[in-house]
Design a protein around this motif. Structure first.
Motif, PDB file in Angstrom:
ATOM      1  N   ALA A 411      12.729 -10.524 -43.363  1.00 26.29           N
ATOM      2  CA  ALA A 411      12.950 -11.163 -42.068  1.00 26.29           C
ATOM      3  C   ALA A 411      14.438 -11.278 -41.773  1.00 26.29           C
ATOM      4  CB  ALA A 411      12.296 -12.541 -42.041  1.00 26.29           C
ATOM      5  N   GLY A 412      15.226 -11.609 -42.786  1.00 28.59           N
ATOM      6  CA  GLY A 412      16.660 -11.753 -42.579  1.00 28.59           C
ATOM      7  C   GLY A 412      17.306 -10.473 -42.112  1.00 28.59           C
ATOM      8  N   ILE A 413      16.897  -9.339 -42.672  1.00 20.61           N
ATOM      9  CA  ILE A 413      17.476  -8.055 -42.266  1.00 20.61           C
ATOM     10  C   ILE A 413      16.918  -7.608 -40.925  1.00 20.61           C
ATOM     11  CG2 ILE A 413      17.739  -5.636 -42.897  1.00 20.61           C
ATOM     12  CD1 ILE A 413      19.337  -7.670 -44.613  1.00 20.61           C
ATOM     13  N   VAL A 414      15.607  -7.647 -40.757  1.00 19.51           N
ATOM     14  CA  VAL A 414      14.985  -7.154 -39.520  1.00 19.51           C
ATOM     15  C   VAL A 414      15.405  -7.994 -38.318  1.00 19.51           C
ATOM     16  CG1 VAL A 414      12.762  -6.852 -38.329  1.00 19.51           C
ATOM     17  CG2 VAL A 414      13.025  -6.113 -40.701  1.00 19.51           C
ATOM     18  N   LEU A 415      15.453  -9.313 -38.475  1.00 18.07           N
ATOM     19  CA  LEU A 415      15.752 -10.212 -37.356  1.00 18.07           C
ATOM     20  C   LEU A 415      17.240 -10.530 -37.238  1.00 18.07           C
ATOM     21  CD1 LEU A 415      12.814 -12.754 -37.864  1.00 18.07           C
ATOM     22  CD2 LEU A 415      12.864 -10.732 -36.386  1.00 18.07           C
ATOM     23  N   GLY A 590      27.244   3.179 -49.410  1.00 11.24           N
ATOM     24  CA  GLY A 590      28.183   2.357 -48.667  1.00 11.24           C
ATOM     25  C   GLY A 590      27.470   1.182 -48.027  1.00 11.24           C
ATOM     26  N   ARG A 591      28.242   0.384 -47.305  1.00 14.05           N
ATOM     27  CA  ARG A 591      27.702  -0.833 -46.693  1.00 14.05           C
ATOM     28  C   ARG A 591      27.624  -0.663 -45.189  1.00 14.05           C
ATOM     29  NH1 ARG A 591      25.676  -4.178 -50.778  1.00 14.05           N
ATOM     30  NH2 ARG A 591      26.913  -3.708 -52.629  1.00 14.05           N
ATOM     31  N   SER A 592      26.421  -0.709 -44.659  1.00 15.14           N
ATOM     32  CA  SER A 592      26.220  -0.592 -43.215  1.00 15.14           C
ATOM     33  C   SER A 592      25.069  -1.494 -42.803  1.00 15.14           C
ATOM     34  CB  SER A 592      25.910   0.851 -42.809  1.00 15.14           C
ATOM     35  OG  SER A 592      25.512   0.910 -41.443  1.00 15.14           O
ATOM     36  N   PRO A 593      25.377  -2.683 -42.251  1.00  7.29           N
ATOM     37  CA  PRO A 593      24.296  -3.563 -41.787  1.00  7.29           C
ATOM     38  C   PRO A 593      23.396  -2.897 -40.756  1.00  7.29           C
ATOM     39  CG  PRO A 593      26.393  -4.733 -41.844  1.00  7.29           C
ATOM     40  CD  PRO A 593      26.706  -3.287 -42.083  1.00  7.29           C
ATOM     41  N   GLU A 594      23.972  -1.998 -39.947  1.00  7.28           N
ATOM     42  CA  GLU A 594      23.178  -1.348 -38.901  1.00  7.28           C
ATOM     43  C   GLU A 594      22.166  -0.380 -39.514  1.00  7.28           C
ATOM     44  OE1 GLU A 594      26.951  -2.883 -37.502  1.00  7.28           O
ATOM     45  OE2 GLU A 594      26.519  -1.319 -38.995  1.00  7.28           O
ATOM     46  N   LEU A 595      22.609   0.435 -40.465  1.00  2.28           N
ATOM     47  CA  LEU A 595      21.675   1.354 -41.116  1.00  2.28           C
ATOM     48  C   LEU A 595      20.615   0.581 -41.904  1.00  2.28           C
ATOM     49  CD1 LEU A 595      24.117   4.110 -42.454  1.00  2.28           C
ATOM     50  CD2 LEU A 595      22.456   4.357 -40.594  1.00  2.28           C
ATOM     51  N   LEU A 596      21.033  -0.494 -42.555  1.00  2.00           N
ATOM     52  CA  LEU A 596      20.085  -1.276 -43.340  1.00  2.00           C
ATOM     53  C   LEU A 596      19.011  -1.888 -42.451  1.00  2.00           C
ATOM     54  CD1 LEU A 596      19.604  -2.237 -46.295  1.00  2.00           C
ATOM     55  CD2 LEU A 596      20.795  -4.345 -45.665  1.00  2.00           C
ATOM     56  N   GLN A 597      19.415  -2.395 -41.292  1.00  2.19           N
ATOM     57  CA  GLN A 597      18.436  -2.996 -40.380  1.00  2.19           C
ATOM     58  C   GLN A 597      17.452  -1.947 -39.870  1.00  2.19           C
ATOM     59  OE1 GLN A 597      19.829  -4.650 -36.574  1.00  2.19           O
ATOM     60  NE2 GLN A 597      18.508  -6.420 -36.956  1.00  2.19           N
ATOM     61  N   VAL A 598      17.933  -0.769 -39.538  1.00  4.56           N
ATOM     62  CA  VAL A 598      17.031   0.292 -39.088  1.00  4.56           C
ATOM     63  C   VAL A 598      16.074   0.686 -40.208  1.00  4.56           C
ATOM     64  CG1 VAL A 598      16.908   2.717 -38.382  1.00  4.56           C
ATOM     65  CG2 VAL A 598      18.578   1.188 -37.317  1.00  4.56           C
ATOM     66  N   ALA A 599      16.580   0.782 -41.438  1.00  2.04           N
ATOM     67  CA  ALA A 599      15.730   1.174 -42.560  1.00  2.04           C
ATOM     68  C   ALA A 599      14.608   0.168 -42.766  1.00  2.04           C
ATOM     69  CB  ALA A 599      16.577   1.299 -43.826  1.00  2.04           C
ATOM     70  N   PHE A 600      14.936  -1.118 -42.791  1.00  2.22           N
ATOM     71  CA  PHE A 600      13.914  -2.139 -43.017  1.00  2.22           C
ATOM     72  C   PHE A 600      12.948  -2.241 -41.836  1.00  2.22           C
ATOM     73  CE2 PHE A 600      16.228  -3.577 -46.680  1.00  2.22           C
ATOM     74  CZ  PHE A 600      15.319  -4.312 -47.422  1.00  2.22           C
ATOM     75  N   TRP A 605       6.434  -0.315 -44.036  1.00  2.00           N
ATOM     76  CA  TRP A 605       6.638  -1.569 -44.770  1.00  2.00           C
ATOM     77  C   TRP A 605       6.390  -1.332 -46.252  1.00  2.00           C
ATOM     78  CZ3 TRP A 605       9.010  -4.609 -41.658  1.00  2.00           C
ATOM     79  CH2 TRP A 605       9.138  -5.983 -41.899  1.00  2.00           C
ATOM     80  N   GLY A 606       7.304  -1.784 -47.089  1.00  2.69           N
ATOM     81  CA  GLY A 606       7.173  -1.576 -48.525  1.00  2.69           C
ATOM     82  C   GLY A 606       7.943  -0.380 -49.048  1.00  2.69           C
ATOM     83  N   THR A 607       8.606   0.373 -48.152  1.00  2.00           N
ATOM     84  CA  THR A 607       9.434   1.493 -48.593  1.00  2.00           C
ATOM     85  C   THR A 607      10.519   1.003 -49.543  1.00  2.00           C
ATOM     86  OG1 THR A 607       9.062   2.787 -46.582  1.00  2.00           O
ATOM     87  CG2 THR A 607      11.095   3.238 -47.792  1.00  2.00           C
ATOM     88  N   ALA A 608      10.813   1.782 -50.585  1.00  2.00           N
ATOM     89  CA  ALA A 608      11.903   1.442 -51.506  1.00  2.00           C
ATOM     90  C   ALA A 608      13.228   1.744 -50.817  1.00  2.00           C
ATOM     91  CB  ALA A 608      11.770   2.242 -52.791  1.00  2.00           C
ATOM     92  N   ILE A 609      14.032   0.709 -50.636  1.00  2.00           N
ATOM     93  CA  ILE A 609      15.313   0.824 -49.938  1.00  2.00           C
ATOM     94  C   ILE A 609      16.392   0.258 -50.833  1.00  2.00           C
ATOM     95  CG2 ILE A 609      16.643   0.085 -47.904  1.00  2.00           C
ATOM     96  CD1 ILE A 609      13.903  -0.303 -46.476  1.00  2.00           C
ATOM     97  N   VAL A 610      17.529   0.954 -50.922  1.00  2.00           N
ATOM     98  CA  VAL A 610      18.667   0.404 -51.649  1.00  2.00           C
ATOM     99  C   VAL A 610      19.947   0.756 -50.900  1.00  2.00           C
ATOM    100  CG1 VAL A 610      18.765   2.399 -53.203  1.00  2.00           C
ATOM    101  CG2 VAL A 610      19.882   0.263 -53.837  1.00  2.00           C
ATOM    102  N   ALA A 633      22.864   7.251 -44.649  1.00  2.00           N
ATOM    103  CA  ALA A 633      21.524   6.983 -45.172  1.00  2.00           C
ATOM    104  C   ALA A 633      20.845   8.295 -45.534  1.00  2.00           C
ATOM    105  CB  ALA A 633      20.692   6.230 -44.147  1.00  2.00           C
ATOM    106  N   TYR A 634      20.213   8.299 -46.710  1.00  2.00           N
ATOM    107  CA  TYR A 634      19.432   9.441 -47.175  1.00  2.00           C
ATOM    108  C   TYR A 634      17.959   9.030 -47.163  1.00  2.00           C
ATOM    109  CZ  TYR A 634      23.890  11.098 -49.202  1.00  2.00           C
ATOM    110  OH  TYR A 634      25.193  11.513 -49.403  1.00  2.00           O
ATOM    111  N   VAL A 635      17.147   9.738 -46.396  1.00  2.00           N
ATOM    112  CA  VAL A 635      15.698   9.505 -46.386  1.00  2.00           C
ATOM    113  C   VAL A 635      15.063  10.536 -47.302  1.00  2.00           C
ATOM    114  CG1 VAL A 635      13.600   9.426 -44.997  1.00  2.00           C
ATOM    115  CG2 VAL A 635      15.761   8.559 -44.058  1.00  2.00           C
TER     116      VAL A 635
END
Length: 656
Positions: A411-415, A590-600, A605-610, A633-635
């Protein structure tokens, strides 16, 4: 020697509620059964939990009654168990209760031989006979008479029950038919009020999770319709606290109006995850509102001073169920100006649902003036604080905190709410430092006031906390969370799996009359379905065939239940959906809040993300480097990756 009540030494809030009873309660222990053997008397086992309304009723009627206590103490060894602290004991004797009576519930009242074999089971017994029910005293007297005159038959009953229930242990095998499960759920769906089946209605959190994942993978409009109808009706009814957020345990009726008022951590953690996912799928404003309010409920009303999350809020206040939550029209008018009061009475359907004209607040439609509602909501919340607050069971349960950590991180990342991730991190630190023994790798189930309890963790504790560590690791890239999860799951394979079959208790745990293994997703996810999720995530991060096989074996345990009654295999079906959709892996270098939010938000739901800096010693991150000094981001699927992308829109396109 006169027996005495020993519960004052317990760390369990439920057991401490009974420390002042004249009943000479013992905690579950070998010493209690040794006493029963020495005195040649049966054991009276009473199982409940602190927020249980009928547990309170039976305690007030019988366990606080001097005459009843005197009879119990003279003829039985009396043992109290907190079902939340000892789910293994609860599971065994609940299975016996259901087998012998056709139904279960709490308080659970079971009579055992000194060898811990059950020979008579029930739930709540009234102090006085009524409605065809024998009084508690009548039950006790008849059992004492049988113990004296029919001992051989009683011993035989106990042995047969143990033998028969031991023979029912899971016989897993097979794959989960996801399309068939969705179809079966459709036949059980209430098209008017949402949910599945009739009254009472419990929030079907794990089934909704499965249906959302199924919709994402297949595009099923029926699956999404069942989710939307149910989530809307639950959120607008009386089961949801319209003032402070948070869901009650269940609805007594089929319309989500009259709640059973206790609020449980596991329910709210699971529902937070559902409403966050619904927002991610459809962007519905009500989904975001309920997710945020539920997260705030966890942070403000269940958070402990040590940073964990308390187990529950009681159903009762001052001996009356729901007293803290209900309103009369007169109370509304006393708290608000007349014009606002009249508006709220109509908006929230304050028409006298209960005796004495009180009602729960409902919000069947969005108010025509949102700002006005928020102002009034704050005023009523403040007025409600003058009431006696419900009792709080402030023990910290590892499994339920694991569910809350995972939900809050997502919720913290998505919202876009970093404070949710911060709260989740604090809880994870508490479990890691207080509950986890660094020498043995053993996880303890509970703590209170920062002091660990004596109960060892069961499968759900290891699996739920391991998954929460992997989810947290995905956000911050801190290797300690990955290593903690791997340690827990390696111990799970060593202690909870035998010949490919999962058990709920560890091999080195206390030996009970049989070793429970229940793959049913019921009020909370089963240990084996949680293990399937955690092993699947770890396999995606490591490429390990060992962990992948462990996930497959765990899921197969739920195949028979999913085929027969998918309502009781919701988490297993949800995990199977994630695997069927890939499973995908997303590595963000690297660190990207924008990419992380899109990934989550946009990955299944439940995809392994790091997300981590390049060079982190985790297989999924191997060779994942920045591109032109920019985070990318690498998918991937089975470590075969698409071209890295630096832009959130490009990642969203790949995930679509």
């Amino acid at each position: 020697m006169t027996p005495v009540n020993e519960l004052g030494r317990s760390t369990s809030p439920y057991l401490r509620q009974h420390a002042g009873n004249p009943v000479a309660w013992r905690e579950w222990s070998e010493a209690a059964f040794a006493e029963a053997r020495e005195r040649d008397v049966p054991v009276f086992l009473s199982v409940g939990y602190s927020a249980c309304h009928w547990c309170h009723v039976m305690a007030h009627e019988s366990f606080e009654d001097a005459a009843t206590a005197e009879y119990l103490n003279a003829h039985f060894v009396c043992v109290k168990v907190d079902r939340e602290e000892r789910p293994d004991v609860d599971a065994i004797y609940m299975a016996a209760t259901v087998a012998m009576t056709g139904q279960g519930g709490w308080p659970m009242s079971v009579f055992l031989t000194p060898e811990a074999e059950p020979f008579f089971c029930g739930t709540y017994f009234p102090k006085d006979a009524r409605h065809g029910m024998a009084s508690f005293r009548q039950v006790l007297e008849s059992l004492v008479e049988a113990w004296r005159g029919k001992r051989e038959q009683i011993d035989g009953i106990g042995r047969r029950v143990v033998e028969q229930l031991g023979a029912r242990q899971q016989a897993g095998g097979g794959d989960l038919d996801l399309d068939r499960a969705a179809q079966l759920l459709g036949t059980d769906f209430d098209p008017v009020d949402g949910g599945f089946g009739g009254a009472p209605k419990f929030p079907p959190s794990m089934v909704l999770d499965f249906l959302l994942r199924h919709h994402r993978r297949t595009g099923s409009a029926d699956a999404l319709r069942m989710v939307v109808q149910t989530c809307e009706r639950m959120a607008r009814g009386g089961m949801y606290d319209q003032l402070a957020g948070g869901f009650a345990r269940y609805s007594v009726d089929g319309q989500w109006v009259v709640p059973h008022f206790e609020k449980m951590l596991y329910d709210n953690a699971l529902l937070l995850d559902v409403y966050t996912q619904w927002w991610a799928v459809g962007g519905e404003p009500i989904a975001r509102r309920i997710a945020e309010e539920t997260a705030e409920f966890l942070r403000t009303e269940l958070r402990t001073p040590e940073g964990g999350f308390a187990s529950a809020l009681d159903a009762d206040t001052e001996g009356e169920e729901g007293k803290y939550y209900v309103w009369t029209a007169a109370e509304i008018y006393a708290a608000l100006p007349a014009e606002d009061a009249a508006w709220v009475v109509e908006l929230c359907d304050v028409t006298g649902t209960f005796e004495h004209g009180s009602s729960v607040l409902q919000l069947r439609q969005d108010p025509d003036d949102a700002d006005r509602w928020q102002r009034i909501r704050a005023t009523l919340s403040e007025a409600r604080k003058a009431r006696t607050y419900p009792g709080r069971d402030d023990k910290v349960v590892a499994a339920w905190n694991g569910l809350a950590i995972t939900a809050l991180v997502r919720a913290g990342i998505v919202l876009g709410k970093p404070e949710y991730v911060e709260a989740a991190t604090d809880a994870a630190e508490l479990i890691r430092t207080v509950h986890l023994d660094p020498t043995t790798g053993r996880l303890h189930r509970t703590s209170r006031d920062g002091v660990v309890g004596t109960a060892h963790g069961v499968l759900e504790d290891y699996a739920a906390f391991a998954q929460s560590c992997l989810t947290l690791f995905g956000v911050n890239g801190n290797i300690k969370w990955f290593e903690t999860a791997q340690t827990l799951l390696d111990r799970t394979l060593e202690q909870f799996v035998a010949d490919g079959s999962y058990f709920d208790t560890a091999a080195d745990a206390e030996e009970l009359v049989w070793r429970p293994q229940d793959p049913t997703d019921n009020a909370s996810p089963s240990g084996v379905s949680l293990a399937a999720e955690a092993f699947s995530t770890l396999a995606s991060l490591t490429g390990s065939v060992r962990y992948e096989t462990a996930a497959e074996q765990a899921l197969s345990a739920s195949a028979a239940i999913a085929a027969r009654a998918p309502r009781f295999a919701g988490r297993a079906l949800a995990v199977a959906e994630t695997i069927a959709a890939g499973p995908l892996e997303i590595a963000i270098a690297g660190r990207s809040p924008e990419l992380l939010q899109v990934a989550f938000t946009h990955a299944p739901w439940g995809t392994a993300i790091v997300q981590a800096e390049p060079g982190l010693d985790v297989p999924l991150m191997a060779g994942r480097s920045l591109v032109d000094d920019r985070p990318v981001a690498y998918v991937c699927q089975k470590f075969t990756c698409q071209l890295p992308v630096p832009e959130p829109d490009a990642l969203r396109e790949q995930l679509s």
